[in-house]
Design a protein around this motif. Structure first.
Motif, PDB file in Angstrom:
ATOM      1  N   ILE A 175       1.576  -1.149  -0.212  1.00  0.00           N
ATOM      2  CA  ILE A 175      -0.044   0.145   0.105  1.00  0.00           C
ATOM      3  C   ILE A 175       0.637   1.938  -0.050  1.00  0.00           C
ATOM      4  CG2 ILE A 175      -1.832  -1.471   1.471  1.00  0.00           C
ATOM      5  CD1 ILE A 175      -0.558  -0.245   3.635  1.00  0.00           C
ATOM      6  N   PRO A 176       0.536   2.519  -0.679  1.00  0.00           N
ATOM      7  CA  PRO A 176       1.456   4.031  -0.617  1.00  0.00           C
ATOM      8  C   PRO A 176       1.077   4.107   0.672  1.00  0.00           C
ATOM      9  CG  PRO A 176      -0.633   4.100  -1.294  1.00  0.00           C
ATOM     10  CD  PRO A 176      -0.638   2.703  -1.370  1.00  0.00           C
ATOM     11  N   ARG A 177       2.150   4.725   0.665  1.00  0.00           N
ATOM     12  CA  ARG A 177       2.434   4.835   2.360  1.00  0.00           C
ATOM     13  C   ARG A 177       3.100   6.814   3.043  1.00  0.00           C
ATOM     14  NH1 ARG A 177       2.330   1.695   6.498  1.00  0.00           N
ATOM     15  NH2 ARG A 177       2.262  -0.588   6.297  1.00  0.00           N
ATOM     16  N   HIS A 178       2.989   7.643   3.475  1.00  0.00           N
ATOM     17  CA  HIS A 178       3.551   8.600   3.463  1.00  0.00           C
ATOM     18  C   HIS A 178       5.537   8.336   3.885  1.00  0.00           C
ATOM     19  CE1 HIS A 178       0.599  11.507   3.948  1.00  0.00           C
ATOM     20  NE2 HIS A 178      -0.587  10.327   4.735  1.00  0.00           N
ATOM     21  N   PRO A 179       6.191   9.132   3.656  1.00  0.00           N
ATOM     22  CA  PRO A 179       7.289   8.433   3.202  1.00  0.00           C
ATOM     23  C   PRO A 179       8.069  10.084   5.073  1.00  0.00           C
ATOM     24  CG  PRO A 179       7.027  10.895   1.594  1.00  0.00           C
ATOM     25  CD  PRO A 179       5.379   9.735   2.048  1.00  0.00           C
ATOM     26  N   SER A 180       7.200   9.364   5.865  1.00  0.00           N
ATOM     27  CA  SER A 180       7.269   9.670   7.357  1.00  0.00           C
ATOM     28  C   SER A 180       9.149  10.510   7.517  1.00  0.00           C
ATOM     29  CB  SER A 180       6.536   9.387   8.039  1.00  0.00           C
ATOM     30  OG  SER A 180       7.303   7.913   8.436  1.00  0.00           O
ATOM     31  N   GLN A 181       9.763   9.931   7.100  1.00  0.00           N
ATOM     32  CA  GLN A 181      11.270  10.187   7.524  1.00  0.00           C
ATOM     33  C   GLN A 181      11.604  11.213   6.422  1.00  0.00           C
ATOM     34  OE1 GLN A 181      10.098   6.981   5.197  1.00  0.00           O
ATOM     35  NE2 GLN A 181      11.507   5.432   5.419  1.00  0.00           N
ATOM     36  N   ILE A 182      11.019  11.835   5.611  1.00  0.00           N
ATOM     37  CA  ILE A 182      11.711  12.735   4.907  1.00  0.00           C
ATOM     38  C   ILE A 182      10.773  13.721   5.554  1.00  0.00           C
ATOM     39  CG2 ILE A 182      11.619  13.895   2.556  1.00  0.00           C
ATOM     40  CD1 ILE A 182      13.147  11.547   2.654  1.00  0.00           C
ATOM     41  N   TYR A 183       9.230  13.500   5.860  1.00  0.00           N
ATOM     42  CA  TYR A 183       9.160  14.816   6.741  1.00  0.00           C
ATOM     43  C   TYR A 183       9.746  14.999   7.702  1.00  0.00           C
ATOM     44  CZ  TYR A 183       4.819  13.286   3.836  1.00  0.00           C
ATOM     45  OH  TYR A 183       3.944  12.270   3.192  1.00  0.00           O
ATOM     46  N   GLN A 184       9.600  13.912   8.105  1.00  0.00           N
ATOM     47  CA  GLN A 184      10.743  14.413   9.528  1.00  0.00           C
ATOM     48  C   GLN A 184      12.395  15.894   9.367  1.00  0.00           C
ATOM     49  OE1 GLN A 184      10.066  10.771  12.254  1.00  0.00           O
ATOM     50  NE2 GLN A 184      10.293  11.627  13.852  1.00  0.00           N
ATOM     51  N   VAL A 185      13.425  15.154   8.180  1.00  0.00           N
ATOM     52  CA  VAL A 185      13.882  15.409   7.719  1.00  0.00           C
ATOM     53  C   VAL A 185      13.564  17.148   7.794  1.00  0.00           C
ATOM     54  CG1 VAL A 185      15.500  15.834   5.561  1.00  0.00           C
ATOM     55  CG2 VAL A 185      15.214  13.296   6.838  1.00  0.00           C
ATOM     56  N   LEU A 186      12.889  17.169   6.976  1.00  0.00           N
ATOM     57  CA  LEU A 186      12.382  18.669   6.300  1.00  0.00           C
ATOM     58  C   LEU A 186      11.728  19.505   7.548  1.00  0.00           C
ATOM     59  CD1 LEU A 186      10.278  18.276   3.139  1.00  0.00           C
ATOM     60  CD2 LEU A 186      12.400  18.433   3.777  1.00  0.00           C
ATOM     61  N   MET A 187      10.829  19.163   9.170  1.00  0.00           N
ATOM     62  CA  MET A 187       9.982  19.539   9.449  1.00  0.00           C
ATOM     63  C   MET A 187      10.953  20.004  10.908  1.00  0.00           C
ATOM     64  SD  MET A 187       6.593  18.421   9.705  1.00  0.00           S
ATOM     65  CE  MET A 187       6.576  16.813   9.821  1.00  0.00           C
ATOM     66  N   GLU A 188      12.022  18.165  11.663  1.00  0.00           N
ATOM     67  CA  GLU A 188      12.914  18.102  13.117  1.00  0.00           C
ATOM     68  C   GLU A 188      14.190  18.649  12.113  1.00  0.00           C
ATOM     69  OE1 GLU A 188      12.132  14.552  14.108  1.00  0.00           O
ATOM     70  OE2 GLU A 188       9.693  14.168  13.768  1.00  0.00           O
ATOM     71  N   GLY A 189      14.314  19.102  11.591  1.00  0.00           N
ATOM     72  CA  GLY A 189      16.004  19.100  10.728  1.00  0.00           C
ATOM     73  C   GLY A 189      15.954  20.365  10.560  1.00  0.00           C
ATOM     74  N   LEU A 190      15.606  20.771   9.574  1.00  0.00           N
ATOM     75  CA  LEU A 190      15.867  21.620   8.295  1.00  0.00           C
ATOM     76  C   LEU A 190      15.043  22.868   8.415  1.00  0.00           C
ATOM     77  CD1 LEU A 190      16.394  20.337   4.525  1.00  0.00           C
ATOM     78  CD2 LEU A 190      17.630  20.577   6.480  1.00  0.00           C
TER      79      LEU A 190
END
Length: 280
Positions: A180-195
């Motif tokens: 099933i398609p999923r959110h690439p939540s790791q990338i969301y966290q890179v953008l929010m909690e990181g950058l």
């Protein structure tokens, strides 16, 4: 049905030389430490630290020592936090497996507590205010968090919750056991909690604030961004969704959010950093 992105199956081993294997995840940790050292050196030129002289003066050696102690805090605190927050019953029955860090299992919130302990030790040993140390460190942390989340993506772990197939960046993670398609939540966290958190903190910290307020913004910012990202991240299968429809990560973020708000308000009542007015 629109075409969906497939997880690219990145080889976790970046370099293999005989029996020696260098993993991408280890390299992301090295990148995190390198970024901290670089940003910490730049932080020496920010107020109020660039105005401190004599015994209060900050140096590159201080940055290196904080990094060393911080690494210890991350590893020890992250592992103990995972055992206590996520699988206390299991590790109570198998205490020796607490030391089996190669099997995986680290907690950011436990690592944060470990880093706080490291900063307390550093502040005591250097006769500095803990708030001063925390303010110095806070803006240098988010890029390391971003590097760690990139490592999670490379490993194909900590994938997101189910997403609509119409979402252009929805991704299938076969290792999740479904197609099933999923959110690439790791990338969301890179953008929010990181950058994003880095940009906010770095700009905020370039101006002088009351002792502890920069660290408070980190607590609040990370808590809000992580709480938000958890809505898109698949909860741990052995925990699932807890009370009030929230994950363990969200519950652990609530004290950070509340603590950050209270800390910022209380620190606003403190005296400003004692630096020469002519220099400031």
């Amino acid at each position: 049905m629109p075409a969906m992105l497939m997880y690219p199956h990145i080889d976790p081993v970046a370099l293999q030389i005989g029996p020696l294997a260098v993993h991408w995840y280890g390299l992301t940790y090295l990148a995190a430490f390198g970024l901290f050292l670089f940003l910490g050196t730049r932080r020496l030129h920010h107020p109020p630290f660039r105005f401190m002289t004599g015994e209060r003066a900050w140096s590159r050696k201080d940055v290196e020592d904080i990094l060393f102690l911080g690494v210890l805090g991350v590893v020890v605190g992250g592992r103990i936090g995972y055992c206590l927050f996520y699988k206390p019953g299991y590790y109570l029955s198998h205490p020796l497996e607490i030391f089996a860090v190669w099997q995986g299992g680290m907690s950011f919130h436990g690592g944060l507590l470990g880093v706080i302990g490291s900063m307390l030790w550093f502040a005591h040993s250097r006769r500095r205010s803990w708030l001063e140390v925390a303010d110095f460190v806070a803006p240098c942390v988010p890029t390391g968090l971003a590097a760690g989340r990139i490592g999670n993506f490379i490993n194909g772990e900590l994938w997101g919750r189910a997403a609509s197939a119409d979402l252009p960046w929805a991704m299938v993670f076969p290792q999740s056991g479904s197609m099933i398609p999923r959110h690439p939540s790791q990338i969301y966290q890179v953008l929010m909690e990181g950058l994003l958190l880095f940009i906010i903190l770095w700009l905020y910290a370039r101006k002088e604030h009351k002792p502890g307020q920069v660290a408070a913004v980190f607590l609040l910012g990370y808590g809000v961004f992580r709480f938000t990202a958890e809505y898109f991240r698949e909860p741990d299968d052995f925990l699932g969704i807890l009370s009030l429809g929230m994950s363990m990560g969200q519950w652990l973020c609530i004290p950070m959010i509340v603590g950050g708000i209270v800390m910022w308000w209380l620190c606003g009542k403190r005296a400003a950093y004692d630096v020469p007015r002519s220099a400031a």
